[in-house]
Design an enzyme around this catalytic site. Sequence first.
Site, PDB file in Angstrom:
ATOM      1  N   GLY A   1      -9.301  -8.485  -1.248  1.00  0.00           N
ATOM      2  CA  GLY A   1      -8.108  -8.886  -0.511  1.00  0.00           C
ATOM      3  C   GLY A   1      -7.662 -10.313  -0.741  1.00  0.00           C
ATOM      4  O   GLY A   1      -6.495 -10.567  -1.030  1.00  0.00           O
TER       5      GLY A   1
ATOM      6  N   GLY B   1     -13.432  -3.506  -0.212  1.00  0.00           N
ATOM      7  CA  GLY B   1     -14.817  -3.027  -0.129  1.00  0.00           C
ATOM      8  C   GLY B   1     -15.132  -2.018  -1.224  1.00  0.00           C
ATOM      9  O   GLY B   1     -16.214  -2.054  -1.821  1.00  0.00           O
TER      10      GLY B   1
ATOM     11  N   LYS C   1     -19.312 -16.405   0.854  1.00  0.00           N
ATOM     12  CA  LYS C   1     -20.754 -16.184   0.935  1.00  0.00           C
ATOM     13  C   LYS C   1     -21.382 -15.464  -0.242  1.00  0.00           C
ATOM     14  O   LYS C   1     -20.733 -14.657  -0.898  1.00  0.00           O
ATOM     15  CB  LYS C   1     -21.041 -15.352   2.187  1.00  0.00           C
ATOM     16  CG  LYS C   1     -20.767 -16.107   3.468  1.00  0.00           C
ATOM     17  CD  LYS C   1     -21.112 -15.227   4.639  1.00  0.00           C
ATOM     18  CE  LYS C   1     -21.010 -16.001   5.937  1.00  0.00           C
ATOM     19  NZ  LYS C   1     -21.239 -15.112   7.074  1.00  0.00           N
TER      20      LYS C   1
ATOM     21  N   ARG D   1       0.822  -1.220   0.000  1.00  0.00           N
ATOM     22  CA  ARG D   1       0.000   0.000   0.000  1.00  0.00           C
ATOM     23  C   ARG D   1       0.856   1.270   0.000  1.00  0.00           C
ATOM     24  O   ARG D   1       0.424   2.301  -0.509  1.00  0.00           O
ATOM     25  CB  ARG D   1      -0.910   0.010   1.223  1.00  0.00           C
ATOM     26  CG  ARG D   1      -2.000  -1.006   1.085  1.00  0.00           C
ATOM     27  CD  ARG D   1      -2.832  -1.136   2.320  1.00  0.00           C
ATOM     28  NE  ARG D   1      -3.850  -2.141   2.078  1.00  0.00           N
ATOM     29  CZ  ARG D   1      -4.981  -2.228   2.734  1.00  0.00           C
ATOM     30  NH1 ARG D   1      -5.256  -1.380   3.694  1.00  0.00           N
ATOM     31  NH2 ARG D   1      -5.849  -3.170   2.448  1.00  0.00           N
TER      32      ARG D   1
HETATM   33  P1  AMP Z   1     -14.953 -13.592   0.871  1.00  0.00           P
HETATM   34  O1  AMP Z   1     -14.439 -12.733   1.979  1.00  0.00           O
HETATM   35  O2  AMP Z   1     -16.445 -13.704   0.816  1.00  0.00           O
HETATM   36  O3  AMP Z   1     -14.320 -13.261  -0.467  1.00  0.00           O
HETATM   37  O4  AMP Z   1     -14.487 -15.061   1.222  1.00  0.00           O
HETATM   38  C1  AMP Z   1     -13.144 -15.451   1.257  1.00  0.00           C
HETATM   39  C2  AMP Z   1     -13.072 -16.747   2.028  1.00  0.00           C
HETATM   40  O5  AMP Z   1     -13.885 -17.717   1.436  1.00  0.00           O
HETATM   41  C3  AMP Z   1     -11.690 -17.344   2.095  1.00  0.00           C
HETATM   42  O6  AMP Z   1     -11.175 -17.171   3.370  1.00  0.00           O
HETATM   43  C4  AMP Z   1     -11.935 -18.826   1.781  1.00  0.00           C
HETATM   44  O7  AMP Z   1     -11.333 -19.685   2.715  1.00  0.00           O
HETATM   45  C5  AMP Z   1     -13.436 -18.954   1.884  1.00  0.00           C
HETATM   46  N1  AMP Z   1     -13.969 -20.032   1.053  1.00  0.00           N
HETATM   47  C6  AMP Z   1     -13.786 -20.222  -0.261  1.00  0.00           C
HETATM   48  N2  AMP Z   1     -14.380 -21.350  -0.670  1.00  0.00           N
HETATM   49  C7  AMP Z   1     -14.956 -21.910   0.416  1.00  0.00           C
HETATM   50  C8  AMP Z   1     -15.704 -23.112   0.634  1.00  0.00           C
HETATM   51  N3  AMP Z   1     -15.969 -23.961  -0.357  1.00  0.00           N
HETATM   52  N4  AMP Z   1     -16.128 -23.363   1.890  1.00  0.00           N
HETATM   53  C9  AMP Z   1     -15.848 -22.498   2.887  1.00  0.00           C
HETATM   54  N5  AMP Z   1     -15.153 -21.370   2.749  1.00  0.00           N
HETATM   55  C10 AMP Z   1     -14.705 -21.069   1.514  1.00  0.00           C
END
Ligand code: AMP
Length: 408
Positions: free
Chosen positions: A353, A376, A200, A38
Amino acid sequence: MTIQYIDEIKELAGKRIFLRVDFNVPLDEGGNITDDTRIRAVLPTINYALDCNAKIIVASHLGRPKGEVNAKYSMAPAAKRLSRLLDKEVNLAPDCIGDEVAAMVAAMKPGDVIMLENLRFYPGEEKNDPAFAQALANLCDVYVNDAFAVSHRAHASVEAITRHVPVVSAGFLMKNEMTFFDRAMQNPVHPLVAILGGAKVSGKIEVIDNLLNKVDKIIVGGGMAFTFLKALGYEIGKSIVEDSLLETALNAYNKAREKGIKFYLPVDCVVADRFDPAAEIKITPIQEIPREWMALDIGPATVTLFSQVLQDAKTIIWNGPMGVFEMDAFSRGTFAMVSAVANSYALTIVGGGDTDVAIHRAGEFAKISYISTGGGAFLELLEGKTLPGIKVLEENGKPLFSTNGGNQ
Ligand code: AMP
């Protein structure tokens, strides 16, 4: 409306520039910077301002001190690192507003760089307080925002300050972010393919909705795919799922089909008997996920499918890992997609990130057209929102100094 950038300002010599940056760098327990990306990201802007003989006042937040002075969140490590990267002295002010800071600024000579103490030591920063913004504005003649990662926040040093400074502009980091975002989302060369992953669906619904008005194909992997797969009637075992969003997911899927957008989901996955790096694992087609197991990565057939989908892409936009890439056993899918994106013949833009971390770990960052510095903020742009920090740059990007004369 367009933003005015620092290189459009004439007569910067001797001017006091308030440069809002995002030096919210990760620190270890000993207060050492573990990643200075950064800081490096704004060097082009600082070096330009130095070449113009301006006086540069660097301002940032670090961590979440919640409006109180807390030595743990001092900007001192960032000032020290900036000093090393510039190979010149960068004095850290004891505060970000007040008499002592004003005296320090008054003593600055052209070509000097100082750094203000953490802006979030004052509650007025996050409250977008006009009086706090005015106090910051009093320090400068020119405002430059190069903190894309905080431009989705209406904070005093990002938003309100622009109403109190005579010259308002943005730096080169911001220019890159805007230019690449425009090339990906406003004026993309088609086919435009979006890849979404991460844990999610929630938090990405608006992104999906907006993308469905722009893309030709959408690939959904990661944990979020299982909400879609369950909504489509698959047995997903103990994989991560948001039951409250099944209908929303199905609607998005159907909307894509109605619009003729190709929607791709995993066809196989790496399943584990528990959420553990040492778990027993196997690869199964999506139709055969055992009831007591969970899917933690996309499988090899999915990698082949997704890679094929990218073959004719001219523009690719990607947010979110394909699996739990933090654990080696479930990292292959994400790394394989990094490689597919990096080796594609498309303009590739990646944000968020986690995806950034995966690309750096895979050593492929040089082959990606642009990696956004905003998590974000990048997502909010993908949602089609106007970011408060960008909006004021467009509205208040006025007036520049006289157009005569150069910057030397
Ligand atoms: P996000 O912050 O929504 O982009 O989510 C990132 C996180 O999603 C990472 O820390 C991954 O470990 C998690 N992730 C990716 N695929 C899966 C999965 N199949 N089951 C659980 N967590 C996941």
